[in-house]
Write an enzyme that holds these catalytic residues in place. Sequence first.
Site, PDB file in Angstrom:
ATOM      1  N   HIS A 271       0.852  -1.190   0.000  1.00 45.96           N
ATOM      2  CA  HIS A 271       0.000   0.000   0.000  1.00 45.96           C
ATOM      3  C   HIS A 271       0.882   1.232   0.000  1.00 45.96           C
ATOM      4  O   HIS A 271       1.937   1.258   0.611  1.00 45.96           O
ATOM      5  CB  HIS A 271      -0.908   0.023   1.241  1.00 45.96           C
ATOM      6  CG  HIS A 271      -2.067   0.943   1.080  1.00 45.96           C
ATOM      7  ND1 HIS A 271      -1.979   2.288   1.336  1.00 45.96           N
ATOM      8  CD2 HIS A 271      -3.330   0.723   0.657  1.00 45.96           C
ATOM      9  CE1 HIS A 271      -3.156   2.851   1.085  1.00 45.96           C
ATOM     10  NE2 HIS A 271      -4.001   1.926   0.677  1.00 45.96           N
ATOM     11  N   ASP A 328      -7.960  -5.117  -0.456  1.00 40.55           N
ATOM     12  CA  ASP A 328      -8.404  -5.960  -1.572  1.00 40.55           C
ATOM     13  C   ASP A 328      -8.076  -7.434  -1.399  1.00 40.55           C
ATOM     14  O   ASP A 328      -8.513  -8.258  -2.202  1.00 40.55           O
ATOM     15  CB  ASP A 328      -7.747  -5.454  -2.872  1.00 40.55           C
ATOM     16  CG  ASP A 328      -8.296  -4.099  -3.252  1.00 40.55           C
ATOM     17  OD1 ASP A 328      -7.498  -3.193  -3.566  1.00 40.55           O
ATOM     18  OD2 ASP A 328      -9.520  -3.923  -3.198  1.00 40.55           O
TER      19      ASP A 328
HETATM   20  C1  SDX Z   1      -6.006   0.172  -3.192  1.00 41.51           C
HETATM   21  O1  SDX Z   1      -4.246   4.623  -2.093  1.00 41.51           O
HETATM   22  C2  SDX Z   1      -5.214   3.994  -1.549  1.00 41.51           C
HETATM   23  O2  SDX Z   1      -5.682   4.331  -0.478  1.00 41.51           O
HETATM   24  C3  SDX Z   1      -5.761   2.830  -2.342  1.00 41.51           C
HETATM   25  C4  SDX Z   1      -6.815   1.993  -1.648  1.00 41.51           C
HETATM   26  C5  SDX Z   1      -8.091   2.776  -1.435  1.00 41.51           C
HETATM   27  O3  SDX Z   1      -8.821   2.445  -0.485  1.00 41.51           O
HETATM   28  O4  SDX Z   1      -8.396   3.646  -2.275  1.00 41.51           O
HETATM   29  O5  SDX Z   1      -6.327   1.563  -0.408  1.00 41.51           O
HETATM   30  C6  SDX Z   1      -7.189   0.769  -2.486  1.00 41.51           C
HETATM   31  O6  SDX Z   1      -5.734   0.516  -4.305  1.00 41.51           O
HETATM   32  C7  SDX Z   1      -5.169  -0.829  -2.439  1.00 41.51           C
HETATM   33  C8  SDX Z   1      -3.937  -1.324  -3.281  1.00 41.51           C
HETATM   34  C9  SDX Z   1      -4.434  -2.440  -4.232  1.00 41.51           C
HETATM   35  N1  SDX Z   1      -3.320  -2.819  -5.146  1.00 41.51           N
HETATM   36  C10 SDX Z   1      -2.738  -4.012  -5.063  1.00 41.51           C
HETATM   37  O7  SDX Z   1      -2.954  -4.841  -4.180  1.00 41.51           O
HETATM   38  C11 SDX Z   1      -1.743  -4.288  -6.183  1.00 41.51           C
HETATM   39  C12 SDX Z   1      -0.436  -4.824  -5.600  1.00 41.51           C
HETATM   40  N2  SDX Z   1       0.209  -3.754  -4.824  1.00 41.51           N
HETATM   41  C13 SDX Z   1       1.272  -3.011  -5.481  1.00 41.51           C
HETATM   42  O8  SDX Z   1       1.025  -2.724  -6.817  1.00 41.51           O
HETATM   43  C14 SDX Z   1       1.788  -1.848  -4.624  1.00 41.51           C
HETATM   44  O9  SDX Z   1       1.907  -2.308  -3.345  1.00 41.51           O
HETATM   45  C15 SDX Z   1       1.019  -0.544  -4.597  1.00 41.51           C
HETATM   46  C16 SDX Z   1       0.913   0.053  -5.954  1.00 41.51           C
HETATM   47  C17 SDX Z   1      -0.320  -0.715  -3.993  1.00 41.51           C
HETATM   48  C18 SDX Z   1       1.810   0.419  -3.717  1.00 41.51           C
HETATM   49  O10 SDX Z   1       3.048   0.556  -4.279  1.00 41.51           O
HETATM   50  P1  SDX Z   1       4.182   1.467  -3.561  1.00 41.51           P
HETATM   51  O11 SDX Z   1       3.859   1.768  -2.175  1.00 41.51           O
HETATM   52  O12 SDX Z   1       4.473   2.592  -4.468  1.00 41.51           O
HETATM   53  O13 SDX Z   1       5.367   0.487  -3.497  1.00 41.51           O
HETATM   54  P2  SDX Z   1       6.411   0.343  -4.655  1.00 41.51           P
HETATM   55  O14 SDX Z   1       5.688   0.065  -5.939  1.00 41.51           O
HETATM   56  O15 SDX Z   1       7.335   1.497  -4.565  1.00 41.51           O
HETATM   57  O16 SDX Z   1       7.118  -1.003  -4.192  1.00 41.51           O
HETATM   58  C19 SDX Z   1       8.123  -0.977  -3.177  1.00 41.51           C
HETATM   59  C20 SDX Z   1       8.778  -2.338  -3.263  1.00 41.51           C
HETATM   60  C21 SDX Z   1       9.186  -2.698  -4.701  1.00 41.51           C
HETATM   61  O17 SDX Z   1      10.244  -3.643  -4.588  1.00 41.51           O
HETATM   62  P3  SDX Z   1      11.784  -3.148  -4.947  1.00 41.51           P
HETATM   63  O18 SDX Z   1      11.723  -2.482  -6.305  1.00 41.51           O
HETATM   64  O19 SDX Z   1      12.162  -2.215  -3.849  1.00 41.51           O
HETATM   65  O20 SDX Z   1      12.599  -4.432  -4.970  1.00 41.51           O
HETATM   66  O21 SDX Z   1       7.833  -3.349  -2.887  1.00 41.51           O
HETATM   67  C22 SDX Z   1       7.575  -4.192  -3.991  1.00 41.51           C
HETATM   68  C23 SDX Z   1       8.000  -3.435  -5.237  1.00 41.51           C
HETATM   69  O22 SDX Z   1       8.360  -4.342  -6.284  1.00 41.51           O
HETATM   70  N3  SDX Z   1       6.138  -4.446  -3.997  1.00 41.51           N
HETATM   71  C24 SDX Z   1       5.592  -5.635  -4.176  1.00 41.51           C
HETATM   72  C25 SDX Z   1       4.207  -5.453  -4.048  1.00 41.51           C
HETATM   73  N4  SDX Z   1       3.955  -4.164  -3.789  1.00 41.51           N
HETATM   74  C26 SDX Z   1       5.156  -3.540  -3.758  1.00 41.51           C
HETATM   75  N5  SDX Z   1       6.172  -6.830  -4.456  1.00 41.51           N
HETATM   76  C27 SDX Z   1       5.304  -7.864  -4.587  1.00 41.51           C
HETATM   77  N6  SDX Z   1       3.946  -7.772  -4.479  1.00 41.51           N
HETATM   78  C28 SDX Z   1       3.376  -6.587  -4.211  1.00 41.51           C
HETATM   79  N7  SDX Z   1       2.060  -6.485  -4.109  1.00 41.51           N
END
Ligand code: SDX
Length: 391
Positions: A271, A328
């Site tokens: 998140h 989710d």
């Molecule tokens: C919602 O904003 C809100 O409030 C949204 C929401 C709402 O109520 O409106 O809460 C609803 O959208 C919840 C999120 C639903 N999305 C998912 O579940 C999709 C999977 N999650 C990721 O796409 C990700 O966690 C995000 C987009 C939600 C958040 O991304 P961030 O905080 O920007 O984190 P990042 O992309 O910078 O990742 C940091 C690290 C990375 O690894 P490195 O490059 O450092 O090696 O964490 C990893 C990412 O690759 N990572 C994950 C991951 N999420 C982040 N690795 C594996 N699985 C994941 N889900």
Amino acid sequence: QTGLTTIDYGFVNTSATKSAITYIDGDQGILRYRGYPIEELAKNSTYLEVAWLLLYGELPTADELGEFDEKIRRHTLLHEDLKRFFSSLPHTAHPMSVLSSATAALSTYYEHQSDPANPEHVELNTIRMLAKLPVIAAYAHKKSIGQAFLYPDNSLSFVDNFLKLNFGVLSEVYEIDPVMSRALERLLILHEDHEQNASTSTVRLVGSTGANQFSSISAGINALYGPLHGGANEAVLAMLARIRDSGESVQRFVERVKNKEDGVKLMGFGHRVYKNYDPRAKLVKESADEVLEALGVSDPLLDLAKQLEEIALEDDYFKERRLYPNVDFYTGVIYKAMGFPTRMFTVLFAIGRLPGWLAHWREMQQDPQTKIGRPQQLYIGAPHRAYPGAE
Ligand code: SDX
């Protein structure tokens, strides 16, 4: 090189506005709507009572809530022409596309009453959208399964009317299941707002140009559709089903996520704000066991989700990146047990989030600081050059 020299990708370090609607503490896993903890609202309130709270800042009196509920019931009918709109779309259309386009189409019936500066229009269209979008959502569901649309039943509560529109059929009397009704009410409350998430920021940005509520909400629905945002609840079920059908072990799948093989992610985890367990996910997980047991449904995908969570929470890769289940991760298992097709899951998220979008649109309209949302950029393109042969 114009504009500021620093870039804040994804606005992670930018507060785009002041807001009095929702408070989140991502480190503590705290979520409050107008100061009330989400745990207390989800367990004791109703979708419409929370909608009023988000819109007007205080809990409604019994009379205010009664009048609000009655007004919404009186506006559930769609113009008959709009039903032809649905038949123009293929039956394979994704319900989120149907919802966003039908919401934009809805605005064509009220262009004479959609002035953002007219408080009466704003109130009327707030009621219209709270009343009509659930009907449109149910029509999108019925269309996707080839069943006849039902008319709203104004003798029922908001949630019960929504359940009947989705699961009732013309040939039978529909019995409301109180377990489903209470569980769906709680899930909708958990989704009603979440401060400046991507779809809410979209609603505010589009509204900041002077666009009306329908156009702004339709834009928010489109932003929510993405699998990294609201579309994640549908993507979680697809991920769980793929693991189950592939015969791949949960451990092997987690290794693939950690190795970022083919960009695979643990959907429903991580998140932008919560770097702790999403308080909503905790409540949804509690409900999942209750609801499936009460509905007499046992779903191996729920056990699979729990195994995934258990492994991830113990694994340094996820701990170092502070990745926890978000809202989710478990919702889809409950929606599936209720009988909703997977492609309706994000539509349910949108109906949940609708009051928050409407409240933020209104707060932005009433904020004297409001300007058209227009960030700067760092230009990295071609330097000045002449067109060949130009005078
Ligand atoms: C919602 O904003 C809100 O409030 C949204 C929401 C709402 O109520 O409106 O809460 C609803 O959208 C919840 C999120 C639903 N999305 C998912 O579940 C999709 C999977 N999650 C990721 O796409 C990700 O966690 C995000 C987009 C939600 C958040 O991304 P961030 O905080 O920007 O984190 P990042 O992309 O910078 O990742 C940091 C690290 C990375 O690894 P490195 O490059 O450092 O090696 O964490 C990893 C990412 O690759 N990572 C994950 C991951 N999420 C982040 N690795 C594996 N699985 C994941 N889900």
